[in-house]
Design an enzyme around this catalytic site. Structure first.
Site, short mmCIF file in Angstrom:
data_model
loop_
_atom_site.label_atom_id
_atom_site.label_comp_id
_atom_site.label_asym_id
_atom_site.label_seq_id
_atom_site.Cartn_x
_atom_site.Cartn_y
_atom_site.Cartn_z
N ASP A 142 -5.49 4.85 -15.15
CA ASP A 142 -6.12 4.10 -14.06
C ASP A 142 -7.24 4.89 -13.38
O ASP A 142 -8.36 4.40 -13.23
CB ASP A 142 -5.08 3.72 -12.99
CG ASP A 142 -4.23 2.53 -13.42
OD1 ASP A 142 -4.62 1.81 -14.37
OD2 ASP A 142 -3.17 2.32 -12.79
N ARG A 196 1.57 10.39 1.00
CA ARG A 196 0.31 9.64 1.05
C ARG A 196 -0.60 10.02 2.21
O ARG A 196 -1.80 10.21 2.00
CB ARG A 196 0.59 8.12 1.08
CG ARG A 196 1.30 7.58 -0.15
CD ARG A 196 0.73 8.11 -1.43
NE ARG A 196 1.27 7.46 -2.61
CZ ARG A 196 1.37 8.04 -3.80
NH1 ARG A 196 0.99 9.28 -3.95
NH2 ARG A 196 1.85 7.38 -4.82
N ASP A 248 1.65 1.78 -1.24
CA ASP A 248 0.79 2.96 -1.24
C ASP A 248 -0.65 2.66 -0.83
O ASP A 248 -1.28 3.45 -0.14
CB ASP A 248 0.84 3.64 -2.62
CG ASP A 248 2.18 4.35 -2.85
OD1 ASP A 248 2.76 4.82 -1.86
OD2 ASP A 248 2.63 4.41 -4.00
N SER A 272 7.22 3.01 -13.90
CA SER A 272 6.16 3.56 -13.08
C SER A 272 6.78 4.65 -12.22
O SER A 272 7.72 4.39 -11.46
CB SER A 272 5.54 2.45 -12.22
OG SER A 272 4.84 3.03 -11.14
N1 ARG Z 1 8.87 2.19 -3.23
C1 ARG Z 1 8.54 3.56 -2.96
C2 ARG Z 1 7.63 3.63 -1.78
O1 ARG Z 1 7.02 2.65 -1.44
C3 ARG Z 1 8.01 4.27 -4.15
C4 ARG Z 1 6.64 3.91 -4.62
C5 ARG Z 1 6.35 4.55 -5.90
N2 ARG Z 1 4.94 4.53 -6.16
C6 ARG Z 1 4.45 4.53 -7.38
N3 ARG Z 1 3.17 4.55 -7.50
N4 ARG Z 1 5.21 4.46 -8.45
O2 ARG Z 1 7.53 4.65 -1.14
#
Ligand code: ARG
Length: 425
Positions: A15, A95, A124, A175
């Site tokens: 990506d 983040r 995110d 993922s």
């Molecule tokens: N659900 C979790 C969160 O919002 C994990 C997100 C995982 N992100 C990813 N790009 N796989 O904090």
């Protein structure tokens, strides 16, 4: 005139690699790739070289492990923040730090834009955009994956046409996002909440079934709510830096199958999603820290702090750490931690990390008051007077409202039923 610049959060994956060229073409900006190391187990030099080969004019690696642990992970441990009581927030905590680092690079390199590879469906993107806007409202944000609307196949074709290497290994069925505080796994077969997570979803933890039959005991010293030393002998623990401490505990606890979490999570964007986590060190440390608070905080501090923790968990989850509200609550937490100093001995066994012992020079535990042996110092007569006042209001209410000589049905007192007619309204 020189081209404008954008600082892109670069992971080395497909990506963000495609994003470099896509931004070149679509926005006519030069891309500076920044990869932030928060303990995500990568060969960062390989990632950096790939960014340059793919068309970035510069590529930087920012080692943020120490800052991540000191300013995000440990304060979150002190606060006791677990989203929906289970998720230690590893992804969410990283983040805002990544966003801050992007902005620092953007200002230093004279970039007008920052970019990230988040999709338009997750948390995110919100965390990045909100953090960036909270710290640098003038900065423009590009989110290629959210904007380009390419399918996976189209993306691969785009990569091939632009000589961007497409990973030859079979793509992971999940993922995954990982850092020192935990590993987040989603998608694939996990999307059916009925499916038990298959073993191949896990990388840091052994299946508790196959974990050692014998426990391991680990001792952790805390100073003002921060873990500073560890060891297997409580009398001679070793002082280590935070990154080392968390890294070691991940290995140690993971080897006992500690830290697997299977959670139906409420995303900020209104979606329920199936999330699997591995967070051995986080689970162990939360259990230990909470055990020490049990000894060193008063009843009302523990109760109110839990309310604050819930509020802070949601702020972290929602990407609102850089808000005055979060800062205010952080000051409260810091104040509560002044006496959370002491030692906890944790037992690791078959997927569980449980506090087996705790001690503290600041302990509020008073043996003379607590003991059931004879000769205790508790004033038994005072208890009678205390209860008299404590129940005063209830006695008045019973006299006036219950009716003399009549005890209502237990069910109508404590277990009322809701008519079907009322359900669903
Ligand atoms: N659900 C979790 C969160 O919002 C994990 C997100 C995982 N992100 C990813 N790009 N796989 O904090």
């Amino acid at each position: 005139m020189a081209k404008g610049k954008v600082v892109l959060a670069y992971s080395g994956g497909l990506d963000t690699s495609v994003a470099i060229r896509w931004i070149n073409e679509k926005y006519d900006l030069d891309v500076i790739a920044v990869t932030v190391d928060v303990g995500n187990e990568k060969d960062f030099e390989v990632v950096r070289q790939k960014a340059l080969r793919t068309g970035a004019i510069q590529a930087f690696i920012a080692d943020a492990k120490e800052m991540f642990v000191r300013d995000f992970v440990f304060p979150s441990l002190q606060a006791g923040t677990l989203y929906q009581n289970v998720y230690p927030l590893a992804t969410a905590l990283a983040r805002p730090l990544i966003a801050k680092i992007l902005i620092d690079y953007a200002r230093r390199e004279g970039a007008t834009h920052v970019a990230h590879g988040c999709t338009g469906k997750g948390n995110d993107q919100v965390r990045f955009d909100v953090s960036i806007q909270a710290l640098a409202p003038e900065m423009q944000i590009i989110a290629p994956v959210r904007e380009w609307r390419m399918t996976r196949d189209e993306e691969i074709r785009y990569a091939q046409e632009h000589s961007i290497p497409v990973p030859v290994t079979a793509a992971s069925p999940y993922s995954v996002d990982a850092n020192l505080w935990g590993r987040s796994i989603e998608a694939g077969v996990l999307e059916d909440p009925w499916n038990e997570p298959p073993e191949d979803a896990y990388a840091w933890t052994i299946n508790p079934r196959f974990a050692p039959e014998e426990p391991t005991y680990i001792t952790i010293d805390f100073e003002k709510g921060i873990p500073v030393a560890l060891g297997d002998d409580p009398e001679s623990t070793e002082r280590v830096d935070g990154v080392t401490l968390v890294t070691r505990l991940n290995e140690l606890a993971g080897a006992h199958g500690v830290g697997r979490i299977d959670h139906i999570e409420d995303r900020l964007v209104g979606i329920k999603s199936r999330e699997v986590y591995e967070a051995p060190a986080a689970m162990l440390l939360h259990a230990a820290h909470s055990a020490l608070e049990g000894l060193t905080l008063s009843r009302e501090q523990r109760r109110f702090k839990e309310i604050v923790a819930q509020e802070m968990s949601q702020l972290i989850y929602d990407g609102r750490m850089f808000s005055p509200h979060f800062r205010d609550l952080s000051y409260y937490v810091a104040s509560t931690q002044r006496h959370v100093t002491g030692t906890v001995r944790v037992r690791l066994l078959k997927g569980q990390a449980v506090a087996a012992g705790r001690r503290s020079p600041q302990s509020l535990y008073d043996f003379g008051l607590a003991t059931y042996e004879t000769g205790d110092q508790f004033d038994h007569d005072a208890a009678v007077s205390f209860i008299k006042l404590f129940s005063q209001g209830l006695r008045t209410q019973a006299r006036v409202q219950l009716g003399a000589g009549h005890t209502p049905e237990i069910r109508s007192l404590v277990a009322p039923t809701i008519d079907d007619d009322d359900a669903g309204v």
